[in-house]
Design a protein around this motif. Structure first.
Motif: not given
Length: 127
Positions: A30-34, A40-41, A67-69, A81-83
């Protein structure tokens, strides 16, 4: 539905090997960005063998889901991120109210089971 982390299965950098309760092995990340006002996950899962190699569909493509959220609560970033990771594993989520169809679409469990269906139909048995 449960899972265990597997330290003994090699995966790509940033991934974690997981064994699902049905014995399937998957690599998740899982990655995160702004993006403007949102985080954005992007969570991914791919079916693997015990050596970390991707399992393939009948067409030769990796069995994988994504999955993108987007979420606007940075304080909840780890919970979201866990979800996201639970969703791609096909495990019930705890916070994000995604619909059943969406969760089925992003579940690696579902992708693995769909790809286990034989490509050829035995007409004599079906009719």
């Amino acid at each position: 539905m449960s899972y265990i982390k597997r330290e003994d299965v090699p995966v790509q950098p940033g991934e974690t090997a997981i064994q699902l309760d049905d014995g399937s092995l998957v690599a998740v990340a899982c990655t995160r960005s702004s993006s403007g006002n949102a985080v954005v996950f992007t969570a991914t899962a791919r079916a693997i063998d015990g050596h970390g190699a991707a399992l393939l569909t009948a067409a030769g493509e990796p069995i994988a889901t994504v999955l993108t959220h987007q979420d606007r609560d940075p304080a909840a970033a780890d919970l979201i991120a866990r979800d996201c990771l639970l969703a791609v594993l096909g495990v019930p989520v705890e916070r994000v109210p995604w619909g059943e169809d969406y969760l089925r679409d992003v579940s690696i469990r579902n992708a693995i089971s769909i790809n286990a269906v034989p490509a050829t139909v035995n007409v004599a048995e079906v009719l």
